[in-house]
Design an enzyme around this catalytic site. Structure first.
Site, PDB file in Angstrom:
ATOM      1  CB  THR A  67      -2.727  -5.600  -2.172  1.00  0.00           C
ATOM      2  OG1 THR A  67      -2.851  -4.483  -1.306  1.00  0.00           O
ATOM      3  CG2 THR A  67      -1.403  -5.615  -2.869  1.00  0.00           C
ATOM      4  CD1 TRP A  69     -10.436  -8.644  -6.991  1.00  0.00           C
ATOM      5  CD2 TRP A  69     -11.159  -6.700  -6.143  1.00  0.00           C
ATOM      6  NE1 TRP A  69     -11.624  -8.325  -7.608  1.00  0.00           N
ATOM      7  CE2 TRP A  69     -12.089  -7.139  -7.105  1.00  0.00           C
ATOM      8  CE3 TRP A  69     -11.415  -5.493  -5.464  1.00  0.00           C
ATOM      9  CZ2 TRP A  69     -13.247  -6.415  -7.416  1.00  0.00           C
ATOM     10  CZ3 TRP A  69     -12.565  -4.773  -5.766  1.00  0.00           C
ATOM     11  CH2 TRP A  69     -13.461  -5.232  -6.735  1.00  0.00           C
ATOM     12  CG  HIS A 126       2.609  -2.806   0.870  1.00  0.00           C
ATOM     13  ND1 HIS A 126       1.423  -2.762   0.163  1.00  0.00           N
ATOM     14  CD2 HIS A 126       2.562  -3.960   1.598  1.00  0.00           C
ATOM     15  CE1 HIS A 126       0.697  -3.837   0.461  1.00  0.00           C
ATOM     16  NE2 HIS A 126       1.371  -4.579   1.312  1.00  0.00           N
ATOM     17  NE  ARG A 148     -11.439  -0.848   1.188  1.00  0.00           N
ATOM     18  CZ  ARG A 148     -11.623  -1.935   1.902  1.00  0.00           C
ATOM     19  NH1 ARG A 148     -10.585  -2.581   2.412  1.00  0.00           N
ATOM     20  NH2 ARG A 148     -12.841  -2.424   2.104  1.00  0.00           N
ATOM     21  CE1 TYR A 215     -11.429  -3.760  -2.123  1.00  0.00           C
ATOM     22  CE2 TYR A 215     -13.358  -2.457  -1.531  1.00  0.00           C
ATOM     23  CZ  TYR A 215     -12.685  -3.661  -1.535  1.00  0.00           C
ATOM     24  OH  TYR A 215     -13.262  -4.770  -0.950  1.00  0.00           O
ATOM     25  NE  ARG A 281     -12.598  -6.416   7.739  1.00  0.00           N
ATOM     26  CZ  ARG A 281     -13.636  -5.594   7.965  1.00  0.00           C
ATOM     27  NH1 ARG A 281     -14.509  -5.899   8.899  1.00  0.00           N
ATOM     28  NH2 ARG A 281     -13.791  -4.462   7.287  1.00  0.00           N
TER      29      ARG A 281
HETATM   30  P1  A3P Z   1     -12.009  -5.625   4.330  1.00  0.00           P
HETATM   31  O1  A3P Z   1     -11.144  -5.832   5.526  1.00  0.00           O
HETATM   32  O2  A3P Z   1     -12.689  -4.296   4.334  1.00  0.00           O
HETATM   33  O3  A3P Z   1     -12.964  -6.738   4.090  1.00  0.00           O
HETATM   34  P2  A3P Z   1      -5.341  -6.082   0.821  1.00  0.00           P
HETATM   35  O4  A3P Z   1      -5.557  -7.127  -0.194  1.00  0.00           O
HETATM   36  O5  A3P Z   1      -4.706  -4.840   0.283  1.00  0.00           O
HETATM   37  O6  A3P Z   1      -4.682  -6.621   2.027  1.00  0.00           O
HETATM   38  O7  A3P Z   1      -6.803  -5.575   1.253  1.00  0.00           O
HETATM   39  C1  A3P Z   1      -7.665  -6.419   1.969  1.00  0.00           C
HETATM   40  C2  A3P Z   1      -9.077  -5.898   1.824  1.00  0.00           C
HETATM   41  O8  A3P Z   1      -9.549  -6.229   0.504  1.00  0.00           O
HETATM   42  C3  A3P Z   1     -10.016  -6.560   2.800  1.00  0.00           C
HETATM   43  O9  A3P Z   1     -11.052  -5.596   3.032  1.00  0.00           O
HETATM   44  C4  A3P Z   1     -10.494  -7.750   2.014  1.00  0.00           C
HETATM   45  O10 A3P Z   1     -11.672  -8.322   2.483  1.00  0.00           O
HETATM   46  C5  A3P Z   1     -10.674  -7.118   0.636  1.00  0.00           C
HETATM   47  N1  A3P Z   1     -10.611  -8.095  -0.454  1.00  0.00           N
HETATM   48  C6  A3P Z   1      -9.809  -9.178  -0.580  1.00  0.00           C
HETATM   49  N2  A3P Z   1     -10.056  -9.825  -1.716  1.00  0.00           N
HETATM   50  C7  A3P Z   1     -11.028  -9.140  -2.356  1.00  0.00           C
HETATM   51  C8  A3P Z   1     -11.740  -9.338  -3.581  1.00  0.00           C
HETATM   52  N3  A3P Z   1     -11.479 -10.359  -4.364  1.00  0.00           N
HETATM   53  N4  A3P Z   1     -12.686  -8.433  -3.914  1.00  0.00           N
HETATM   54  C9  A3P Z   1     -12.967  -7.396  -3.105  1.00  0.00           C
HETATM   55  N5  A3P Z   1     -12.348  -7.154  -1.933  1.00  0.00           N
HETATM   56  C10 A3P Z   1     -11.391  -8.028  -1.545  1.00  0.00           C
END
Ligand code: A3P
Length: 315
Positions: A67, A69, A126, A148, A215, A281
């Site tokens: 989300t 991203w 969501h 994802r 994703y 993360r």
């Molecule tokens: P991981 O915990 O597997 O690293 P959301 O944004 O829906 O909360 O999802 C978070 C997940 O997207 C996390 O995955 C996070 O690290 C990853 N994420 C956040 N920013 C991102 C980016 N710019 N590119 C790729 N993945 C990203």
């Protein structure tokens, strides 16, 4: 809300089945969705009160599906003529502040939040497709969903929820303890299959209305995904922009490595109580293999296959 409406809202909340999130935080089952209890008022108010405009762009997802991203990418695509990537508001403001959530940021605080900003408004939720406010489904606004692999989503959620430092909820100790909830789809805005299938089917029935992104596809080829996104939301890249490398610039601005290291995303908190850094993360595909035992993964895959069976949605 007047006292009578407040009383009837509280009575209504008491009728909802209850559950527990992976850290013990209360969940309420509303419209077949496990909603975090803290934002149930926002969930209901959003459904009842939001009026979509044809120019709106709605970013939707199951939490931990990319989300953050997708918000950064969509914001950058739509605003690229107002500010170049080098001057982007993303450099000083977290993506979740630039593109707020209806449920937890807007309608939790007010039944009539200030949404009077220039079109196109980029907003997010969501909420599952079938529970969206009717005006979103009826208007010409665009919906972009990021999906994802459920195993990676679950592992990401496990780590995310562990990062919530709260005295009121039980700390999550091990992934084994969460596994049973994971398999039953009991998690914030779960079950995962309802979230995914609603948007998946809508994207097949109304491809001009709903864009279903994965994703994993974005990770594999962000340039192709960015072009699809830009075209879908009505801001296609011109040939000149392509030649000048604008798509690459946006992809670099919104990359995991860049966003994660920005001061603004390393500090501070989101309105949900999570730190801004918790949204970044690892950003990898297939991390589930490092956290789920082979037998857990096998059980979970079987559930995924059974729930998505016949839909054509695969991972
Ligand atoms: P991981 O915990 O597997 O690293 P959301 O944004 O829906 O909360 O999802 C978070 C997940 O997207 C996390 O995955 C996070 O690290 C990853 N994420 C956040 N920013 C991102 C980016 N710019 N590119 C790729 N993945 C990203």
């Amino acid at each position: 809300m007047d006292t009578a409406s407040e009383d009837s809202f509280q009575e209504f909340v008491l009728t909802l089945p209850t559950g527990k999130d992976w850290d013990g935080a209360p969940l309420l089952l509303h419209n077949d969705t496990w909603c975090p209890a803290y934002c149930i008022r926002g969930v209901v108010s959003f459904q009842q009160n939001f009026r979509a405009q044809d120019t709106d762009i709605i970013i939707t997802s199951l939490p931990k599906s990319g989300t953050t991203w997708l918000k950064a990418l969509t914001f950058s695509v739509v605003n690229r003529h107002r500010c170049s990537p080098g001057e982007s508001p993303l450099i000083t403001t977290p993506p979740h502040e630039l593109v707020p959530f209806f449920e937890s940021d807007l309608y939790l605080k007010s039944q009539n939040p200030d949404l009077d900003f220039p079109p196109p408004r980029i907003l997010s939720c969501h909420t599952h497709y079938t529970a969206l406010p009717q005006s979103i489904r009826d208007s010409n606004c665009k919906i972009v969903y990021t999906c994802r692999n459920p195993l990676d989503q679950a592992v990401s959620y496990f780590h995310f929820i562990r990062s919530r430092a709260s005295g009121s909820t039980k700390p999550v100790s091990s992934i084994d303890e969460c596994f049973e909830s994971m398999c039953r789809g009991v998690q914030s805005h779960g079950p995962f299959w309802n979230s995914m299938l609603g948007y998946w089917r809508a994207s097949l029935e109304r491809p001009d209305k709903v864009l279903f992104l994965k994703y994993e596809d974005m990770k594999e080829d962000i340039i192709v995904s960015l072009k699809r996104l830009a075209e879908f939301v009505g801001f296609p890249f011109t040939e000149k922009e392509e030649k000048e490398g604008v798509i690459g610039e946006i992809s670099r601005l919104c990359s995991f490595e860049n966003l994660k290291d920005l001061e603004v995303n390393r500090n501070g908190f989101h309105s949900s109580g999570f730190s801004n850094s918790a949204f970044f993360r690892k950003g990898e595909v297939g991390d589930w293999g490092n956290h789920l035992s082979p037998s857990m993964a096998e059980t979970f895959w079987k559930i995924v296959e059974e729930k998505l069976d016949g839909s054509g949605l695969t991972f």
